[in-house]
Design a protein around this motif. Structure first.
Motif, short mmCIF file in Angstrom:
data_model
loop_
_atom_site.label_atom_id
_atom_site.label_comp_id
_atom_site.label_asym_id
_atom_site.label_seq_id
_atom_site.Cartn_x
_atom_site.Cartn_y
_atom_site.Cartn_z
N THR A 348 67.68 60.17 22.58
CA THR A 348 68.58 59.72 21.51
C THR A 348 67.79 59.57 20.21
OG1 THR A 348 69.96 58.57 23.12
CG2 THR A 348 70.22 57.94 20.82
N VAL A 349 68.31 60.20 19.16
CA VAL A 349 67.63 60.19 17.86
C VAL A 349 68.60 59.73 16.78
CG1 VAL A 349 66.01 62.01 18.51
CG2 VAL A 349 68.19 62.63 17.49
N PRO A 350 68.08 59.15 15.68
CA PRO A 350 68.96 58.68 14.59
C PRO A 350 69.49 59.85 13.78
CG PRO A 350 66.66 58.32 14.00
CD PRO A 350 66.66 58.83 15.43
N LYS A 351 70.43 59.54 12.88
CA LYS A 351 70.96 60.59 12.01
C LYS A 351 69.95 60.91 10.90
CE LYS A 351 73.44 57.61 8.69
NZ LYS A 351 74.73 57.33 8.06
N GLY A 352 70.10 62.10 10.35
CA GLY A 352 69.30 62.49 9.20
C GLY A 352 67.87 62.86 9.49
N VAL A 353 67.57 63.34 10.72
CA VAL A 353 66.20 63.76 11.04
C VAL A 353 66.22 65.21 11.51
CG1 VAL A 353 65.53 61.40 11.64
CG2 VAL A 353 66.32 62.95 13.45
N THR A 354 65.07 65.85 11.40
CA THR A 354 64.91 67.22 11.88
C THR A 354 63.95 67.22 13.07
OG1 THR A 354 65.24 68.08 9.64
CG2 THR A 354 64.28 69.59 11.26
N VAL A 355 64.37 67.82 14.15
CA VAL A 355 63.58 67.81 15.38
C VAL A 355 63.59 69.21 15.99
CG1 VAL A 355 64.14 65.38 15.85
CG2 VAL A 355 65.55 67.19 16.86
#
Length: 372
Positions: A348-355
């Motif tokens: 689970t990752v937050p909004k607004g990131v690039t992965v």
């Protein structure tokens, strides 16, 4: 094989026992055949694994076999009980389910709810499951959570089936590895008091065709064969490694505070790269036995090459040749999201990131709104 051996049948599924085609119905190794004859308990390899390891192996049924069976469901007057694995919902989806069930109502059953943290409200989980089904074009008349393995909420499920089926048969459908056979066994046990009846007795039909369980009013509860979903991790791992990544008890989420340009390895089976974004907490939901390792993105390729099969396991060194190469996918999140490795777990990752994420070729990776 002799004529006498050709008449031998698996006491689990009823298939004719054979020792030559490992992918075919009724296969058992010659040594297991001899042990089975000596003990009086003769199983094909598939039923043996189901009985002793709760592992469901794909079998060589043709697309025509499945199409024929699915057409029977569409033409029947039935309640469809659609079993999915909550831990691997996307890997549980049957492509085109809404097309072949016709106008029959669908009861969505989320199995393995015992694997998710107890802190997660079950009402919220039920809502999430229904929303995901809606996005897949499925409009269930009911959604319920169970744990077939722990016999949790089975009686409530049976009550719901009785309320919804009316004067109809009941068809139970699902892909392999969702625990459908365990659920059917629990239903039989609740109704008859007999344990493991599917893998120890013969019903009309077989688990490789369908099993018809009589209901009180002359209708049938019909168990259908597990449909093979090829994009699950189960199809790229040997059985001994699969037991290390398929959760058997409640998941303990692991939280990491990451800066960008950091990497987390999922054993040797996958990789998560945090490419761009502020320092953030990411949460990993995988089997408790799967070792996770954090390193710098700049060193990740060399770290993988140096440690795969040893520090980064599974796979073990002697299984490296069987693991397909890892394939890279890049995502940018617009909402809090789960990056799902089908059949393995999610991050689970937050909004607004690039992965970027890496998974074995053939294993599906996708981005979905966060479950938790």
């Amino acid at each position: 094989m002799t004529d006498q051996q050709e008449e031998l049948r698996c006491i689990g599924c009823g298939s004719v026992i054979q020792t030559t085609d490992q992918q075919g119905l009724g296969y058992t190794p010659q040594s297991a055949l001899e042990r089975g004859l000596a003990s009086g308990e003769l199983y094909c390899q598939r039923c043996f694994r189901l009985r002793h390891y709760n592992e469901i192996a794909p079998v060589a049924l043709t697309d025509d076999d499945f199409l024929k069976l699915l057409n029977q469901i569409r033409d029947a007057q039935a309640l469809i009980v659609y079993v999915v694995d909550i831990f691997d919902f996307n890997g549980s989806l049957i492509p085109g389910l809404h097309r072949f069930v016709g106008d029959n109502p669908v009861l969505l059953v989320g199995n393995k709810e015992d694997l998710l943290p107890r802190s997660l409200r079950r009402s919220k989980l039920t809502d999430w499951l229904r929303q995901q089904a809606n996005q897949a074009g499925i409009r269930p008349v009911g959604t319920t959570l169970v744990s077939a393995k722990k016999n949790h909420q089975i009686e409530a499920l049976l009550d719901q089936i009785e309320q919804l089926r009316g004067d109809r048969d009941v068809y139970v459908v699902g892909v392999t590895n969702v625990g459908k056979s365990t659920l059917i066994n629990q239903i039989i046990k609740q109704r008859t008091g007999v344990q493991d009846l599917i893998t120890t007795s013969r019903f009309p039909g077989t688990t490789l065709d369908k099993i018809e369980i009589p209901l009180d009013d002359g209708h049938q509860l019909v168990d259908t064969p597990g449909i093979i979903h090829q994009e699950q991790m189960a199809h790229v791992l040997p059985a001994e490694d699969l037991r290390l990544v398929a959760p058997q008890k409640e998941i303990k989420p692991k939280t990491y505070q990451l800066n960008d340009q950091q990497t987390i390895f999922l054993g040797g089976l996958g990789r998560f790269d945090y490419l761009k974004g502020p320092r953030a907490g990411i949460v990993a939901y995988f089997d408790n036995n799967l070792p996770l390792h954090r390193t710098k993105l700049a060193n990740a390729d060399q770290f993988y090459d140096r440690h795969i099969g040893e520090l980064l396991t599974p796979p073990r060194t002697d299984q490296l040749a069987q693991l397909p190469p890892l394939v890279r996918y890049e995502f940018k999140t617009t909402v809090k999201s789960d990056l799902v490795f089908e059949g393995l777990g999610w991050i689970t990752v937050p909004k607004g990131v690039t992965v970027a994420v890496w998974a074995p070729k053939g294993v599906a990776v996708l981005l979905r709104p966060a479950m938790i």
